[in-house]
Design an enzyme around this catalytic site. Structure first.
Site, PDB file in Angstrom:
ATOM      1  N   GLU A  70      36.376   5.671  33.960  1.00 39.64           N
ATOM      2  CA  GLU A  70      35.624   5.592  32.695  1.00 39.64           C
ATOM      3  C   GLU A  70      35.449   4.140  32.248  1.00 39.64           C
ATOM      4  OE1 GLU A  70      38.367   8.373  30.843  1.00 39.64           O
ATOM      5  OE2 GLU A  70      36.681   9.685  30.380  1.00 39.64           O
ATOM      6  N   GLU A 101      41.482  14.453  35.540  1.00 36.46           N
ATOM      7  CA  GLU A 101      42.161  14.939  34.332  1.00 36.46           C
ATOM      8  C   GLU A 101      42.430  16.442  34.373  1.00 36.46           C
ATOM      9  OE1 GLU A 101      39.677  12.754  34.391  1.00 36.46           O
ATOM     10  OE2 GLU A 101      39.968  11.194  32.875  1.00 36.46           O
ATOM     11  N   GLY A 143      40.706   7.387  33.258  1.00 35.18           N
ATOM     12  CA  GLY A 143      40.300   6.287  32.381  1.00 35.18           C
ATOM     13  C   GLY A 143      39.883   5.048  33.153  1.00 35.18           C
ATOM     14  N   ALA A 164      44.513   6.501  32.303  1.00 36.58           N
ATOM     15  CA  ALA A 164      45.346   6.264  31.118  1.00 36.58           C
ATOM     16  C   ALA A 164      46.794   6.516  31.527  1.00 36.58           C
ATOM     17  CB  ALA A 164      44.926   7.207  30.000  1.00 36.58           C
TER      18      ALA A 164
HETATM   19  N1  DAK Z   1      49.970   6.824  34.412  1.00 37.16           N
HETATM   20  C1  DAK Z   1      51.241   6.394  34.523  1.00 37.16           C
HETATM   21  N2  DAK Z   1      51.815   6.034  35.693  1.00 37.16           N
HETATM   22  C2  DAK Z   1      51.054   6.105  36.803  1.00 37.16           C
HETATM   23  C3  DAK Z   1      49.711   6.545  36.767  1.00 37.16           C
HETATM   24  C4  DAK Z   1      49.163   6.908  35.498  1.00 37.16           C
HETATM   25  N3  DAK Z   1      47.878   7.295  35.343  1.00 37.16           N
HETATM   26  N4  DAK Z   1      49.223   6.511  38.025  1.00 37.16           N
HETATM   27  C5  DAK Z   1      50.223   6.067  38.806  1.00 37.16           C
HETATM   28  N5  DAK Z   1      51.330   5.822  38.078  1.00 37.16           N
HETATM   29  C6  DAK Z   1      52.605   5.323  38.545  1.00 37.16           C
HETATM   30  C7  DAK Z   1      53.358   6.407  39.299  1.00 37.16           C
HETATM   31  O1  DAK Z   1      54.032   7.256  38.390  1.00 37.16           O
HETATM   32  C8  DAK Z   1      54.324   5.577  40.129  1.00 37.16           C
HETATM   33  O2  DAK Z   1      55.380   5.157  39.300  1.00 37.16           O
HETATM   34  P1  DAK Z   1      56.919   5.220  39.821  1.00 37.16           P
HETATM   35  O3  DAK Z   1      57.132   6.627  40.236  1.00 37.16           O
HETATM   36  O4  DAK Z   1      56.920   4.257  40.982  1.00 37.16           O
HETATM   37  O5  DAK Z   1      57.695   4.774  38.621  1.00 37.16           O
HETATM   38  C9  DAK Z   1      53.477   4.342  40.486  1.00 37.16           C
HETATM   39  O6  DAK Z   1      52.433   4.305  39.524  1.00 37.16           O
HETATM   40  C10 DAK Z   1      52.847   4.418  41.863  1.00 37.16           C
HETATM   41  O7  DAK Z   1      52.157   5.660  41.956  1.00 37.16           O
HETATM   42  P2  DAK Z   1      52.391   6.701  43.138  1.00 37.16           P
HETATM   43  O8  DAK Z   1      53.771   6.609  43.674  1.00 37.16           O
HETATM   44  O9  DAK Z   1      51.941   8.030  42.636  1.00 37.16           O
HETATM   45  O10 DAK Z   1      51.387   6.124  44.237  1.00 37.16           O
HETATM   46  P3  DAK Z   1      50.589   6.933  45.360  1.00 37.16           P
HETATM   47  O11 DAK Z   1      49.952   5.888  46.205  1.00 37.16           O
HETATM   48  O12 DAK Z   1      51.456   7.952  46.005  1.00 37.16           O
HETATM   49  O13 DAK Z   1      49.448   7.730  44.578  1.00 37.16           O
HETATM   50  C11 DAK Z   1      47.649   7.993  42.974  1.00 37.16           C
HETATM   51  C12 DAK Z   1      48.437   7.040  43.934  1.00 37.16           C
HETATM   52  C13 DAK Z   1      46.661   7.119  42.178  1.00 37.16           C
HETATM   53  C14 DAK Z   1      46.900   9.024  43.797  1.00 37.16           C
HETATM   54  C15 DAK Z   1      48.667   8.712  42.032  1.00 37.16           C
HETATM   55  O14 DAK Z   1      49.506   7.717  41.417  1.00 37.16           O
HETATM   56  C16 DAK Z   1      47.997   9.494  40.934  1.00 37.16           C
HETATM   57  O15 DAK Z   1      47.500  10.590  41.149  1.00 37.16           O
HETATM   58  N6  DAK Z   1      47.989   8.961  39.710  1.00 37.16           N
HETATM   59  C17 DAK Z   1      47.509   9.629  38.528  1.00 37.16           C
HETATM   60  C18 DAK Z   1      46.003   9.640  38.533  1.00 37.16           C
HETATM   61  C19 DAK Z   1      45.464  10.398  37.323  1.00 37.16           C
HETATM   62  O16 DAK Z   1      45.705  11.606  37.171  1.00 37.16           O
HETATM   63  N7  DAK Z   1      44.736   9.710  36.468  1.00 37.16           N
HETATM   64  C20 DAK Z   1      44.132  10.306  35.277  1.00 37.16           C
HETATM   65  C21 DAK Z   1      45.061  10.137  34.097  1.00 37.16           C
HETATM   66  S1  DAK Z   1      44.398  10.910  32.646  1.00 37.16           S
HETATM   67  C22 DAK Z   1      40.679   8.678  26.195  1.00 37.16           C
HETATM   68  C23 DAK Z   1      40.508   7.652  27.092  1.00 37.16           C
HETATM   69  C24 DAK Z   1      40.955   7.818  28.364  1.00 37.16           C
HETATM   70  C25 DAK Z   1      41.618   8.938  28.762  1.00 37.16           C
HETATM   71  C26 DAK Z   1      41.794   9.952  27.875  1.00 37.16           C
HETATM   72  C27 DAK Z   1      41.328   9.825  26.576  1.00 37.16           C
HETATM   73  N8  DAK Z   1      40.208   8.578  24.818  1.00 37.16           N
HETATM   74  C28 DAK Z   1      39.358   7.390  24.495  1.00 37.16           C
HETATM   75  C29 DAK Z   1      40.429   9.573  23.847  1.00 37.16           C
HETATM   76  C30 DAK Z   1      42.063   9.001  30.133  1.00 37.16           C
HETATM   77  C31 DAK Z   1      42.854   9.954  30.662  1.00 37.16           C
HETATM   78  C32 DAK Z   1      43.337   9.747  32.015  1.00 37.16           C
HETATM   79  O17 DAK Z   1      43.035   8.780  32.671  1.00 37.16           O
END
Ligand code: DAK
Length: 254
Positions: free
Chosen positions: A108, A128, A105, A61
């Site tokens: 998921e 998360e 997400g 997400a």
């Molecule tokens: N959200 C927003 N931006 C994101 C992102 C995300 N999840 N993942 C990556 N980006 C963006 C980065 O901020 C970066 O943007 P700029 O800095 O260039 O502006 C760009 O994408 C490239 O990412 P990185 O520079 O970080 O690239 P790397 O290759 O170094 O790293 C990575 C890739 C995938 C390891 C890293 O980006 C990362 O850790 N990303 C976050 C992964 C994460 O934590 N995902 C879980 C998010 S929480 C629900 C439904 C769903 C959910 C909740 C509730 N309901 C139905 C109630 C879901 C929650 C989640 O998914």
């Protein structure tokens, strides 16, 4: 953010938000839902593939969009919930073709699809916990059913990411294929399903999904009703007649 194509009777949906590794924003999920319902309603389409890019299926997400959300607004608006579950309303088979990151997400969403095909570059995780939250779109429930308690606990409590190979061993994915072949393979699977009886495919999908929501006894009873009802379909007559006539069946009459 979403691109759609058709390949014969297969509908292809590409998540296309490369600047954020396909982070699943509200707007993207709205577009994805509309594309899914569009293909589901189109009789020319028999199965659907959802894919991302080589680098990311979806990195979760959108964290930027989520960071300022507060309770009880999250609850009042049914934050994300309303948009995220559209894929579960689709009656046609949906295949997730996953390359690169499928995190949070993204993982998921893949698990909400009916079949997950993974490229050898795929990485699955529920990170998360590292953001101070827990999965909210089935990441504790569907993951536990797929990989079992211990691996689900490890993934959700530590955020550890699984390689495609480990995900296959853990039954999170149906199969792993070389990255260069992922999309062609996913479309091939979708076209194969789409050439079969649409009503039987929809019922087969429904029957398997009931396995995750019922006791064995209720599930078998549900399966039996669907099975018996197919003897009212033209496709059953066609399938069996074609077998006995030693010819290819022509399905689609319902
Ligand atoms: N959200 C927003 N931006 C994101 C992102 C995300 N999840 N993942 C990556 N980006 C963006 C980065 O901020 C970066 O943007 P700029 O800095 O260039 O502006 C760009 O994408 C490239 O990412 P990185 O520079 O970080 O690239 P790397 O290759 O170094 O790293 C990575 C890739 C995938 C390891 C890293 O980006 C990362 O850790 N990303 C976050 C992964 C994460 O934590 N995902 C879980 C998010 S929480 C629900 C439904 C769903 C959910 C909740 C509730 N309901 C139905 C109630 C879901 C929650 C989640 O998914």
């Amino acid at each position: 953010m979403i691109k759609t194509e058709t390949h014969g009777r297969a509908g292809l949906i590409r998540l296309d938000r490369p600047e954020a590794l396909n982070a699943l924003s509200d707007a993207l999920m709205e577009e994805l839902g509309a594309a899914l319902l569009g293909f589901d309603a189109d009789p020319a389409i028999g199965a659907i593939v959802i894919t991302g890019s080589e680098r990311a299926f979806a990195a979760g997400a959108d964290i930027r969009e989520m960071q300022d959300r507060r309770f009880p607004g999250t609850f009042r608006e049914d934050f994300i919930g309303a948009r995220w579950e559209t894929v579960l309303r689709v009656r046609k088979p949906v295949i997730a073709a996953v390359a690169g990151f499928a995190l949070g997400g993204g993982c998921e969403l893949a698990m909400m699809c009916d079949i997950v095909l993974a490229a050898d570059t795929a990485k699955f995780g529920q990170p998360e916990i590292t953001l101070g939250i827990i999965p909210g779109a089935g990441g504790t429930q569907r993951l536990a059913r797929a990989v079992g308690k211990s691996k689900a606990m490890e993934m959700v409590l530590t955020g550890r990411v699984l390689s495609a190979e480990e995900a296959e061993r853990a039954n999170l994915v149906a199969r792993v294929v070389p990255a260069a072949e992922l999309l062609a393979e996913a479309i091939k699977v979708a076209e194969r399903i789409a050439a079969l009886s649409p009503v039987a495919a929809a019922m087969a999908k429904q029957a398997i999904n009931v396995a995750f929501e019922s006791t064995l006894r209720e599930g078998v009873r549900h399966e039996r009703q669907l099975f018996l009802s197919l003897f009212g379909s033209a496709d059953q007559r066609e399938g069996m007649a074609a077998f006995l006539d030693k010819r290819k069946p022509r399905f689609g009459e319902g």
